[in-house]
Design a protein around this motif. Structure first.
Motif, short mmCIF file in Angstrom:
data_model
loop_
_atom_site.label_atom_id
_atom_site.label_comp_id
_atom_site.label_asym_id
_atom_site.label_seq_id
_atom_site.Cartn_x
_atom_site.Cartn_y
_atom_site.Cartn_z
N GLY A 42 0.80 -1.23 0.00
CA GLY A 42 0.00 0.00 0.00
C GLY A 42 0.82 1.27 0.00
O GLY A 42 0.37 2.31 0.48
N VAL A 43 2.05 1.20 -0.54
CA VAL A 43 2.90 2.39 -0.61
C VAL A 43 3.29 2.61 -2.07
O VAL A 43 3.21 1.71 -2.90
CB VAL A 43 4.17 2.25 0.26
N SER A 44 3.74 3.80 -2.36
CA SER A 44 4.13 4.14 -3.72
C SER A 44 5.49 3.56 -4.06
O SER A 44 6.32 3.30 -3.18
CB SER A 44 4.16 5.66 -3.89
N ALA A 45 5.73 3.39 -5.35
CA ALA A 45 7.04 2.92 -5.79
C ALA A 45 8.13 3.90 -5.41
O ALA A 45 9.23 3.51 -5.03
CB ALA A 45 7.03 2.69 -7.30
N SER A 46 7.82 5.19 -5.48
CA SER A 46 8.83 6.20 -5.14
C SER A 46 9.24 6.08 -3.67
O SER A 46 10.41 6.27 -3.33
CB SER A 46 8.30 7.60 -5.44
N ALA A 47 8.30 5.76 -2.80
CA ALA A 47 8.63 5.57 -1.39
C ALA A 47 9.55 4.36 -1.21
O ALA A 47 10.50 4.40 -0.44
CB ALA A 47 7.35 5.38 -0.57
N ALA A 48 9.28 3.29 -1.96
CA ALA A 48 10.12 2.10 -1.87
C ALA A 48 11.53 2.39 -2.39
O ALA A 48 12.52 1.95 -1.79
CB ALA A 48 9.48 0.97 -2.67
N TYR A 49 11.62 3.14 -3.47
CA TYR A 49 12.93 3.41 -4.07
C TYR A 49 13.79 4.30 -3.18
O TYR A 49 15.01 4.31 -3.31
CB TYR A 49 12.77 4.04 -5.45
N ARG A 50 13.19 5.03 -2.28
CA ARG A 50 14.00 5.81 -1.34
C ARG A 50 14.83 4.92 -0.43
O ARG A 50 15.90 5.31 0.04
CB ARG A 50 13.10 6.74 -0.50
N HIS A 51 14.33 3.71 -0.18
CA HIS A 51 15.06 2.76 0.65
C HIS A 51 15.97 1.85 -0.18
O HIS A 51 16.93 1.28 0.35
CB HIS A 51 14.08 1.90 1.45
N PHE A 52 15.67 1.72 -1.45
CA PHE A 52 16.45 0.87 -2.35
C PHE A 52 16.77 1.66 -3.61
O PHE A 52 16.13 1.47 -4.65
CB PHE A 52 15.67 -0.41 -2.68
N PRO A 53 17.75 2.56 -3.53
CA PRO A 53 18.04 3.50 -4.63
C PRO A 53 18.33 2.82 -5.96
O PRO A 53 18.04 3.38 -7.03
CB PRO A 53 19.25 4.29 -4.13
N GLU A 54 18.93 1.64 -5.92
CA GLU A 54 19.23 0.92 -7.16
C GLU A 54 18.11 -0.02 -7.57
O GLU A 54 18.27 -0.86 -8.45
CB GLU A 54 20.54 0.15 -7.02
N GLY A 55 16.98 0.14 -6.93
CA GLY A 55 15.80 -0.62 -7.32
C GLY A 55 15.84 -2.08 -6.93
O GLY A 55 16.28 -2.45 -5.84
N ARG A 56 15.42 -2.92 -7.84
CA ARG A 56 15.23 -4.34 -7.57
C ARG A 56 16.52 -5.01 -7.12
O ARG A 56 16.49 -5.89 -6.23
CB ARG A 56 14.68 -5.02 -8.82
N GLU A 57 17.66 -4.64 -7.70
CA GLU A 57 18.91 -5.28 -7.32
C GLU A 57 19.24 -5.02 -5.85
O GLU A 57 19.69 -5.91 -5.13
CB GLU A 57 20.06 -4.81 -8.21
N ASP A 58 19.00 -3.80 -5.38
CA ASP A 58 19.21 -3.50 -3.96
C ASP A 58 18.34 -4.41 -3.08
O ASP A 58 18.79 -4.91 -2.05
CB ASP A 58 18.87 -2.04 -3.66
#
Length: 204
Positions: A42-58
């Motif tokens: 229930g969170v935005s992708a942008s919120a998730a990417y703040r914790h994982f800057p390199e996306g899926r690989e992180d």
């Protein structure tokens, strides 16, 4: 507590890793998607990417860290069980005990891969170096040190012994989960595991 409330309290990263670990256990690497997991929480992708800057690989690296920690814990637990076995004689500190600990580590490795093939797949493919508490190779190195200390293995044969032993049990584990040996019935699989451990121990 809702997922969005969890994020506001600073726990979104942990929630994403937990969800990703569950996904990996079900479907391996292919099941781990940052955008999909964020939406599920229930969170935005942008919120998730703040914790994982390199996306899926992180995120995959974080899941791999969890997998390697659990594998290291499994190895350590099986070694402790081998030491605590009431029928295991002689006591720790002897050559026989060192051999017993070494074999327990190899068996635990293969059993973990059989039990957690999806999580292991991620742990095997995504890492950024050895981490304290998430280092199964370090557990194996300690077993090799025991073999040297008790005279089972000559000091001049210590170099790369852990890597060679690791390669043998890892290869068997992969063959049993992703290769043609996955079709073996349980009793045959057990015999192959014992034979592999025999060969590794004799080879060392």
């Amino acid at each position: 507590m809702t997922a969005r409330a969890t994020y506001h309290h600073g726990d979104l990263k942990a929630a994403l890793v937990e969800a990703a670990v569950a996904a990996a256990r079900e479907g391996g690497e292919a099941a781990v998607g940052l955008n999909r997991l964020a939406a599920g929480l229930g969170v935005s992708a942008s919120a998730a990417y703040r914790h994982f800057p390199e996306g899926r690989e992180d995120l995959l690296v974080a899941v791999g860290d969890v997998g390697r920690r659990r594998l290291a814990e499994r190895l350590a637990a099986r070694i402790a069980d081998a030491d605590a076995d009431a029928d295991a004689e002689p006591a720790p500190g002897t050559a026989t005990a060192a051999r017993r600990r070494f074999r327990a580590s190899g068996r635990a490795y293969v059993e973990f891969v059989l039990d957690e093939p999806g999580l292991f797949q991620v742990a095997n493919r995504h890492d950024r170096g050895r981490l304290p508490g998430a280092d199964p190779f370090g557990v194996l190195e300690a077993c090799i040190a025991d073999l040297v200390d008790t005279g089972v293995l000559d000091e001049d044969r210590r170099t790369d012994a852990a890597a060679a032993a690791w390669a043998a049990v890892h290869g068997l584990a992969v063959l049993l989960t992703e290769g043609p040996l996955r079709r073996l019935p349980p009793d045959r699989r057990e015999r192959v595991l014992e034979r592999t451990l025999d060969m590794v121990e004799s080879g060392l």
